[in-house]
Each structure stands twice: as C-alpha cells, then as structure tokens.
Design an enzyme around this catalytic site. Sequence first.
Site, PDB file in Angstrom:
ATOM      1  N   ASP A 203       0.832  -1.196   0.000  1.00  0.00           N
ATOM      2  CA  ASP A 203       0.000   0.000   0.000  1.00  0.00           C
ATOM      3  C   ASP A 203       0.872   1.253   0.000  1.00  0.00           C
ATOM      4  OD1 ASP A 203      -2.771   1.187   0.486  1.00  0.00           O
ATOM      5  OD2 ASP A 203      -1.668   2.016   2.193  1.00  0.00           O
ATOM      6  N   GLU A 271       1.724  -0.227  -4.940  1.00  0.00           N
ATOM      7  CA  GLU A 271       0.778   0.817  -5.335  1.00  0.00           C
ATOM      8  C   GLU A 271       1.515   2.147  -5.342  1.00  0.00           C
ATOM      9  OE1 GLU A 271      -3.435   2.661  -3.682  1.00  0.00           O
ATOM     10  OE2 GLU A 271      -1.738   2.415  -2.323  1.00  0.00           O
TER      11      GLU A 271
END
Length: 548
Positions: A203, A271
């Site tokens: 993330d 990401e």
Amino acid sequence: MTRQGQDWWRGAVIYQIYPRSFMDANGDGIGDLQGVIERLDHVASLNVDAIWVSPFFTSPMKDFGYDVSDYRDVDPMFGTLEDFDRLVEAAHARGLKVTIDQVLSHTSDQHPWFEESRQSRDNPKADWYVWADPKPDGSPPTNWQSIFGGSAWQWDTRRCQYYLHNFLVEQPDLNFRNPAVVEAILGEVRFWLDRGVDGFRLDAVNFCTHGELKDNPPREEVVEGFIGVRPDNPYGFQQHLHDKTQPENLAFLEKLRALLDEYPGATAVGEVGDDDALGVMAEYTQGGKRLHMCYSFNLLTDRSDPAYLQDTLVEMEERLGDGWACWALGNHDVTRLATRWGAEDAPAALRLYMAFLLTQRGSICLYQGEELGLTEASLTFDQLVDPAGITFWPAYKGRDGCRTPLPWQAEAPQGGFSTAEPWLPVPDHHLALAVDRQDADPDSLLNAYRAFLAFRRAHPALVKGDVRYRPVRDEVMRFERRQGGERLLVALNFAAEVRRLAAPAGAEPLNDAPGCINGHWEGEVLRLPAHGIAVARLAADAPGWPDD
C-alpha cells in the site's frame, strides 16, 4: 509449501478480495476469512492465478484495516491466524497463489511502537516515527497536506512536537531513515512469508520515506489523480516534491527485494500514487533489484477514451525497460468501473473493457464484483463510514459506494452475503447481478470473464508477450502481442457503432475464441460490431496492421 514457477507473477491475473464485503460466515454482518474460504471455488472458476486479500490485521479500523496495530495477528472480526492458515491451504489446493496487503509506510496510533515513541524524546523508539519541532510561531514544520484533509502534521503534547501522518491523524508515518525501523518492518514481512504467502500488495509504497522538511510548491492545475488529488481536497493543491517518492526509498525497496528473493517465487506489487506515476512504476521495477511490478491510478480515472488509454500504455512501454507493470480498472478506492466509465446499461461495453484489460502487456488486478458488472452504490450521508467521504461530502462521496457487499444469491436476504444486517447495505439493483443468477446464464458477464480468462491463459502471447501498438483510428484500438512463435492481432472498438477497417489478409480467427470475441474478418477488412472485440492469429513474417 513449495512455490512453483518463480516468475508466476509475470502476466498473472490477481483477484482482489476485500474481506469485509466478500462473504460473512459467522453472521455478524462483516465478511471474514472463513467466508473467503467458503467462496474460493467462485474465484477459482474465474481462471485467475492469485488472490490479493485486503487488510485483515488487528486494527482499530479507523481506515478499515489500513491502520495496523499488530502486523502479526488477525483482527477478531475476521477470524484467527489458524483461519488464515486454512485460507492459504485452501487457496493453494485450488491452484491459487495468495498475496496479502502490507501497509508499511505507517501504522495505527495504537500500535505499541507508536505508543512508546510518543512518550518521550529519548525512549528506545523515540525516532521510529517522523517527529519534528514546530516553527517559531508554533505552526507545523511544513505546509504538507494529509490525503484525508488538513495538515499532515499533528501536535502531540507529551513530546511537544508534531508527528507526520500522510493519511489519517490516527495513522502516523514510520521513519524509514532509521535502520531499526527498516529491520523491524522486514521482520513483519518475513513473518507472513514463513506462513506460506506468495506475495504482497504494498500500500502507498512511495510514501515510505520523506524528504527535507521544506514546503511543497503549489500545483498549477488540480486534476484528478491519486485518491486525494481532487479540486475539493487541499492535498491536490500542491506538488508533492518533499513528502513522498524520495530517492532514499529505493534503498529500502532493494532490502525488501533481497528478503523476497530468499523465498523463491515470492513477489511484490507496489501501489504508486504520484504525478509521474508511470516514471515511478518504471524506476521501482527495473533491474530486478526492487519490486517485481507496480500499478498506479492512471487507468483508474474517469477517462475511458481509447486515445488516452493507449497513450498511457505506450508511454509506460517506452519508459518501462525491463520493468513490469500491473494494470487495474477498479479497486476498493475508486468508483466502480461500470459507473465510472458509463457502462451501467451497456453490457457490450463492459465486455470490451474486460477484453481491453486482459489483452494488455503486464499483470492484471481484478476487483471483486467487476466480473459481475457491479455499479457504484448510491449511499446517503448517514450510511457512510469512510472517513474520506464523511470529510469531503458532498463534493466527494468517498469509497463506500465501491465497497458494498458482494451479492451471491438474488433471492436471499442481504444477497446471500450475511444473515445479519451488513456493515454497508446491499443495493437492491445489485441483486439482479448476483453470482447465482449470472452463473446460470451462459451469456452473462460472469461467464464471459471465465471464458476470456481461460482463453488468455491458453495463449502465451497474451500472458507474457511483447506488445506493439498502432495508431487509434475511428475509436478502434489496434495492437499486436507476440511471444515465441505466437503472434496475435487485437482490435477493440470503443465506439457505440459498427466499424470497418483495413486488416492483414492473412489474419486467422482462433478456434478457441470465446463468444465475446465477435469481430468478423473478411479478407483484408475487419468488421467490428459496436464495442466489438477481435483477436486473430498471424504468421510471424506476415505484414501486420496496415499503416494508415
């Protein structure tokens, strides 16, 4: 457990499971790991290669699991570590790899590390988070903004300092300039590798390091981008030169890759949210020493015109070198694809978007419900739970609309998701799209996904092959995929009208093409229905798409 095929990730299709909304097995209205296990046959039937399980770690749930208070345990609402072990075993038994979210740049403010760090300026973990003194006037150290609104700095009265939080105030940023932090985080990653996971979705991975404490300059134009870059959010008013995507992050990624390389076949997809996301994707995946692949928000926007899409893909190919991209058209942070790209009542367009994604060079992430064509749920303010939606309402309605529970049975209460009232409502109009109804319909979008993914898997050129694009003509995207001795032509008609275009005379339709591949090859002319799809084989030495 042995991981077969160390490069399984290259060209893999990864199905994202948001466990809160996937399946509730214990009747409390919240999805759980046992629910995932019970519905793995559905995932396997899609012909995907892996699952990505969004956070299930112990958490106060201020950001629904992206605020981790214990990296090594399962939050009781999702189950236990034993449940997770059974999930890994069940997935592997079905030929599915297991990747899990890792939130490395920040923790919850209830993590023991932060609870110790905030006690004083001289405790053993005092420098484990990003702390800074105020300016002489008492204001924050810099003008950096949080993605969730307001300053990225929060005052703490115990230390009489500010701490950095790029996301919620309850999500303090770790200090990756401290070697002890890096080693601790790598230890958390190793814990899950030892439990048999095959990889990680990282993330906001470009947020792991910050730069000098200097003010960010203003942005000349605010355009839609990463989740916080919107005209209604001050985060979007700045060029983020100092608060993320710093060169020092590369050293951490190399340490992470070295750890992953100890576990053959283990992989990581990062990401990336950045103005130059394509450049960061390339930098983070080149050379085989950092991440295996990255994805960005470049295809997660409102733009669906083929010129924009192809320009993005071409730029990525030009910059990627030996790196590897991962593409997605939907996830838990953006409006559902069917709504965002205006295809709520256009089944042919949804098939086209499916074919567009699944014929590109790179790995693929599919968000749960895309295979059903789920639309964005329209929720009232009092139904919202997403902090971003609550903060920026009504200009931005948050992420709850794409996180509503998956409908499994059209006639069952709560769509078969739960026997209790779910944490978010199941929209009535989603029931007609339920899995059981589409499963029984051979012409459904669900069965189109199954067929196209099986077709893709059978053709190496679509999985790992090179790509060569031709100019978009009359809203038709044309390109070639080539791997070994296989050469495929692809044409995708983004127009809501029939298109005819010049085509190579030697193009041969494929006998195993699913029904949604409906282009008709007539000698040197290709006829594409509205939102039509064409794939054909061509001899390696034959002329390709005619120049025009």
